[in-house]
Enzyme design. Sequence first.
Site, mmCIF file in Angstrom:
data_model
loop_
_atom_site.group_PDB
_atom_site.id
_atom_site.type_symbol
_atom_site.label_atom_id
_atom_site.label_comp_id
_atom_site.label_asym_id
_atom_site.label_seq_id
_atom_site.Cartn_x
_atom_site.Cartn_y
_atom_site.Cartn_z
ATOM 1 N N ASP A 12 -52.235 31.006 70.806
ATOM 2 C CA ASP A 12 -53.066 32.191 70.593
ATOM 3 C C ASP A 12 -53.269 32.408 69.087
ATOM 4 O O ASP A 12 -54.363 32.727 68.628
ATOM 5 C CB ASP A 12 -52.391 33.431 71.203
ATOM 6 C CG ASP A 12 -51.901 33.165 72.614
ATOM 7 O OD1 ASP A 12 -52.725 32.753 73.439
ATOM 8 O OD2 ASP A 12 -50.706 33.348 72.883
ATOM 9 N N HIS A 38 -47.690 36.619 76.099
ATOM 10 C CA HIS A 38 -48.683 35.538 76.165
ATOM 11 C C HIS A 38 -49.473 35.741 77.464
ATOM 12 O O HIS A 38 -49.287 35.064 78.457
ATOM 13 C CB HIS A 38 -47.982 34.178 76.148
ATOM 14 C CG HIS A 38 -48.926 33.027 76.326
ATOM 15 N ND1 HIS A 38 -49.932 32.741 75.427
ATOM 16 C CD2 HIS A 38 -49.042 32.112 77.306
ATOM 17 C CE1 HIS A 38 -50.621 31.696 75.859
ATOM 18 N NE2 HIS A 38 -50.092 31.297 76.995
ATOM 19 N N GLN A 91 -32.498 26.150 84.808
ATOM 20 C CA GLN A 91 -32.531 25.410 83.549
ATOM 21 C C GLN A 91 -31.691 26.108 82.476
ATOM 22 O O GLN A 91 -31.044 25.451 81.658
ATOM 23 C CB GLN A 91 -33.975 25.215 83.083
ATOM 24 C CG GLN A 91 -34.729 24.285 84.041
ATOM 25 C CD GLN A 91 -36.100 23.862 83.557
ATOM 26 O OE1 GLN A 91 -36.620 24.374 82.573
ATOM 27 N NE2 GLN A 91 -36.695 22.933 84.272
ATOM 28 N N GLY A 149 -46.710 15.976 83.232
ATOM 29 C CA GLY A 149 -47.905 16.827 83.240
ATOM 30 C C GLY A 149 -48.831 16.562 82.065
ATOM 31 O O GLY A 149 -48.533 15.757 81.179
ATOM 32 N N ARG A 156 -49.172 37.670 90.847
ATOM 33 C CA ARG A 156 -48.329 37.411 89.669
ATOM 34 C C ARG A 156 -46.846 37.525 90.024
ATOM 35 O O ARG A 156 -45.997 36.811 89.492
ATOM 36 C CB ARG A 156 -48.714 38.392 88.558
ATOM 37 C CG ARG A 156 -48.192 37.972 87.197
ATOM 38 C CD ARG A 156 -48.802 38.762 86.055
ATOM 39 N NE ARG A 156 -48.096 38.487 84.813
ATOM 40 C CZ ARG A 156 -48.373 37.479 84.000
ATOM 41 N NH1 ARG A 156 -49.330 36.632 84.294
ATOM 42 N NH2 ARG A 156 -47.677 37.302 82.882
ATOM 43 N N ALA A 194 -47.583 17.640 78.326
ATOM 44 C CA ALA A 194 -46.609 16.667 77.827
ATOM 45 C C ALA A 194 -47.296 15.364 77.420
ATOM 46 O O ALA A 194 -46.940 14.744 76.417
ATOM 47 C CB ALA A 194 -45.547 16.398 78.891
ATOM 48 N N ASN A 245 -45.688 29.099 81.762
ATOM 49 C CA ASN A 245 -46.018 30.515 81.980
ATOM 50 C C ASN A 245 -45.395 31.086 83.245
ATOM 51 O O ASN A 245 -45.141 30.344 84.173
ATOM 52 C CB ASN A 245 -47.541 30.671 82.017
ATOM 53 C CG ASN A 245 -48.112 30.603 80.611
ATOM 54 O OD1 ASN A 245 -47.524 31.139 79.688
ATOM 55 N ND2 ASN A 245 -49.219 29.918 80.443
ATOM 56 N N VAL A 304 -42.632 27.058 77.084
ATOM 57 C CA VAL A 304 -44.095 26.975 77.105
ATOM 58 C C VAL A 304 -44.642 27.379 78.473
ATOM 59 O O VAL A 304 -45.673 28.025 78.583
ATOM 60 C CB VAL A 304 -44.543 25.525 76.775
ATOM 61 C CG1 VAL A 304 -46.062 25.391 76.821
ATOM 62 C CG2 VAL A 304 -43.997 25.093 75.413
ATOM 63 N N ASP A 308 -38.766 15.731 85.087
ATOM 64 C CA ASP A 308 -39.768 16.288 85.991
ATOM 65 C C ASP A 308 -39.190 16.309 87.399
ATOM 66 O O ASP A 308 -38.057 15.851 87.625
ATOM 67 C CB ASP A 308 -41.092 15.504 85.928
ATOM 68 C CG ASP A 308 -42.297 16.448 86.098
ATOM 69 O OD1 ASP A 308 -42.274 17.264 87.052
ATOM 70 O OD2 ASP A 308 -43.237 16.385 85.291
#
Length: 321
Positions: A159, A174, A112, A14, A98, A17, A131, A129, A42
């Site tokens: 941020d 975040h 993971q 991505g 969401r 990265a 989201n 990292v 990936d």
Amino acid sequence: MSEPIRVLVTGAAGQIAYSLLYSIGNGSVFGKDQPIILVLLDITPMMGVLDGVLMELQDCALPLLKDVIATDKEDVAFKDLDVAILVGSMPRREGMERKDLLKANVKIFKSQGAALDKYAKKSVKVIVVGNPANTNCLTASKSAPSIPKENFSCLTRLDHNRAKAQNVIIWGNHSSTQYPDVNHAKVKLQGKEVGVYEALKDDSWLKGEFVTTVQQRGAAVIKARKLSSAMSAAKAICDHVRDIWFGTPEGEFVSMGVISDGNSYGVPDDLLYSFPVVIKNKTWKFVEGLPINDFSREKMDLTAKELTEEKESAFEFLSSA
């Protein structure tokens, strides 16, 4: 030369990265005398792209990179890790609630987390990292019970950097409820350090436009670039990981999402919440004793409420995932 450390980056094909890997490989994160075995994970459809990234890393001829392993298999990727930087996640697609996003990501980070538990070193440092980063981080930690929960953190440094003055704080999630707090921040004015409120003498801007600018900066970048922040995100990841590795400078603190257990700021336990921390010997501690005014209290409670709701939804999915 010391022994090589094994560092995993997920979502390695991505764009974040792509901006991150060179900095890891050239010594600006783990130091100029720390050899690295870099592991790139990936999904299977991205393996062709990942091969291109691998070629470029080889062509950079970085002396610290002892080996680069590209894989789509978790048992290969998570083996014997010293550091795991989990960038890959399911991005939010148009029209996606969401809740749907949470559900898809719970599945990824449960898997993971379990792989970390099974294959990685117990001392592994895990930085999330992808989201929604706070809740993804909590999901991974819950799925890796044999790894101390203090070893998991999520990125709110972007941020923090967006708001940058020394000792600014990002509290909470975040997301657009995060609270950038400059009550304890200092700036240099005519050669001496003064508080930001004193220096600016514009409380309504600091409590209004400044807060919303930091909260919505990511959306502004997407609007302008038609892609999300990558270069600045990669830089923030480097800052975050370097501070874990080498510690924070004397008298300075940074923001990172960490487990809230035992905090003195009235944030409920068992949330992955962004706090001000200091780091020494690869171990973070809360910055204690900062006075919290009513304006801050309200903002901190609001983002805690959102995180509690996210956690509850995620845990429903976790038990069924």
